[in-house]
Write a protein that holds these residues in place. Structure first.
Motif, PDB file in Angstrom:
ATOM      1  N   GLU A  47       2.266  12.073 -10.129  1.00 21.16           N
ATOM      2  CA  GLU A  47       2.792  10.711 -10.001  1.00 21.16           C
ATOM      3  C   GLU A  47       4.203  10.617 -10.581  1.00 21.16           C
ATOM      4  O   GLU A  47       5.084   9.986 -10.003  1.00 21.16           O
ATOM      5  CB  GLU A  47       1.885   9.711 -10.713  1.00 21.16           C
TER       6      GLU A  47
ATOM      7  N   GLN B  92       2.270   4.867  -2.419  1.00 20.32           N
ATOM      8  CA  GLN B  92       2.431   3.898  -3.496  1.00 20.32           C
ATOM      9  C   GLN B  92       1.470   2.732  -3.279  1.00 20.32           C
ATOM     10  O   GLN B  92       0.958   2.520  -2.170  1.00 20.32           O
ATOM     11  CB  GLN B  92       3.877   3.408  -3.547  1.00 20.32           C
TER      12      GLN B  92
ATOM     13  N   ASN C   5       6.315  10.073  -7.675  1.00 21.74           N
ATOM     14  CA  ASN C   5       6.017   8.635  -7.619  1.00 21.74           C
ATOM     15  C   ASN C   5       4.688   8.432  -6.895  1.00 21.74           C
ATOM     16  O   ASN C   5       3.952   9.371  -6.649  1.00 21.74           O
ATOM     17  CB  ASN C   5       7.146   7.868  -6.942  1.00 21.74           C
TER      18      ASN C   5
END
Length: 419
Positions: free
Chosen positions: A390, A44, A394
């Protein structure tokens, strides 16, 4: 070291008393460095990767006496530094990886009881998971019938948390009961076929707090065809039954074809499909295939984005790949690019259907036989994720997501006695 020598002397002495045929003791020390920068999941924004060194240390005792075979494997797994050098005790301890006894009733029939590895075919459903430092073994009773061209294995397991006197919930993240049968027939020197039937039961408490066990069945054939130039395989597994009172309907199929262009260079391609469940599918049926006890690190990319403690009960997977192998002298090299797609529709909460393309992974590995008992291996992998990845995992697909590793395996034989 003095204690170890004393143990070996005592075992050797015992072997003389009972006229042992063979005693072999060997050791494995296997440290592995890993640089994880988007390993198993996309990083992330603002996150940074990490590095560590893990190690497996194993001591194997192999004993044979006429129709009796016994194996004991002790192991310690750790991360370097997880126990301070000044600590009075090792929190990791020593575990029993294998502890079984096998008796050969006849030339064809045998039985094995105790903690043992269950590994069949290409280990897609039942495997040792040797890449994991702790690996995988089962407490089971198994039987084998074997002829020159045929082999039948069948057995089962029943697990409890302790020697209880009352019904006690099985809280370990494992099956409560297992039964399986595996049959293999080598029709010709080139053509072989296997069939696996696996029945696994997991305990759970229903709405009335009553303990129940639901059974899920995994079954299917595995075919191989090998010549001096060609090496190909195909499998098709289905899953049915129930899991925590939900119906199961899932499947897995794959085909791989490899061809030796020269004595040193082999090229291959493959495709695997693991069924999944669409993001907007509101049914309670479990449609996502679960490889269960497979050596999943060896499939679907070495960065372990799929089915290595993750991606279960998800949209499934399609994996198309090319595999290039080159071996020269003591060196082995491999390059494996993968293209990943979802097997079921990926739909956002706003009912937007996303592209099925998940990403591309490039795996490069090498191996070097340094000496008789020492091998060095390593690799580098990079994931090029998509917007769909994604959404599922994530993280940031635009971030550089890569992984590198280097492992040294030392496997000396330290004691041997034969009579």
């Amino acid at each position: 070291m003095k204690k170890l020598k004393l143990i070996l002397i005592l075992i050797a002495g015992l072997s003389f008393e009972i006229q042992a045929q063979e005693l072999d003791v060997n050791l494995q020390i296997r440290p592995r460095f890993e640089y994880r920068n988007g390993y198993k999941q996309l990083l992330q924004e603002g996150q940074k990767g990490t590095s560590q060194i893990s190690q497996r240390s194993r001591l194997n005792f192999n004993y044979k006496q006429e129709d009796l075979i016994v194996k004991l494997t002790l192991q310690n797994t750790r991360t370097w530094g997880d126990v301070p050098s000044t600590a009075a005790a090792d929190k990791n301890g020593v575990a029993v990886f294998e502890a079984w006894a096998q008796y050969n009733f006849t030339e064809k029939w045998s039985a094995r009881m105790g903690r043992q590895v269950l590994s069949y075919d290409n280990q897609r459903i039942l495997g040792e998971m040797d890449w994991a430092q702790q690996a995988q073994s089962h407490d089971a009773l198994t039987f084998t019938y074997q002829t020159e061209k045929q082999k039948l294995d069948f057995g089962g397991a029943y697990n409890s948390t302790a020697e209880n006197v009352l019904q006690t919930p099985y809280t370990v993240a494992n099956y409560k009961a297992l039964q399986y049968a595996w049959y293999h027939n080598q029709f010709t020197e080139s053509l072989g076929a296997s069939f696996l039937l696996l029945n696994t039961g997991y305990e759970y408490a229903n709405a009335d707090a009553k303990l129940l066990v639901d059974y899920k069945q995994t079954f299917g054939p595995y075919l191989t065809y090998k010549t001096s130039k060609i090496d190909t395989n195909f499998w098709l597994y289905g899953q049915t039954g129930k899991s925590t009172d939900l119906n199961v309907s899932a499947w897995n199929a794959a085909i791989n074809f490899n061809y030796s262009l020269t004595d040193s260079f082999k090229a291959g391609l493959g495709y695997e499909f693991l069924s999944g469940k669409a993001s907007n599918d509101g049914s309670t049926v479990i449609k996502s295939f679960n490889p269960i006890f497979g050596t999943n690190h060896g499939f679907n990319g070495y960065m372990d984005y799929f089915y290595v403690g993750n991606h279960l009960n998800n949209v499934g997977l399609q994996d198309a790949f090319i595999k290039l192998n080159y071996n020269v002298n003591k060196w082995q090299f491999a390059l494996i690019p993968h293209v990943f797609l979802s097997a079921a529709d990926v739909v956002t909460p706003l009912n937007e259907k996303l592209d099925s393309y998940l990403g591309t992974e490039i795996d490069a590995t090498f191996g070097y036989n340094f000496k008789k008992d020492i091998t060095v291996s390593g690799g580098y992998s990079q994931m090029f994720g998509s917007k769909t990845m994604e959404f599922i995992k994530n993280g940031d697909a635009g971030h550089t997501n890569n992984w590198a590793w280097l492992m040294i395996s030392v496997n000396p034989r330290i004691f041997t006695y034969k009579k």
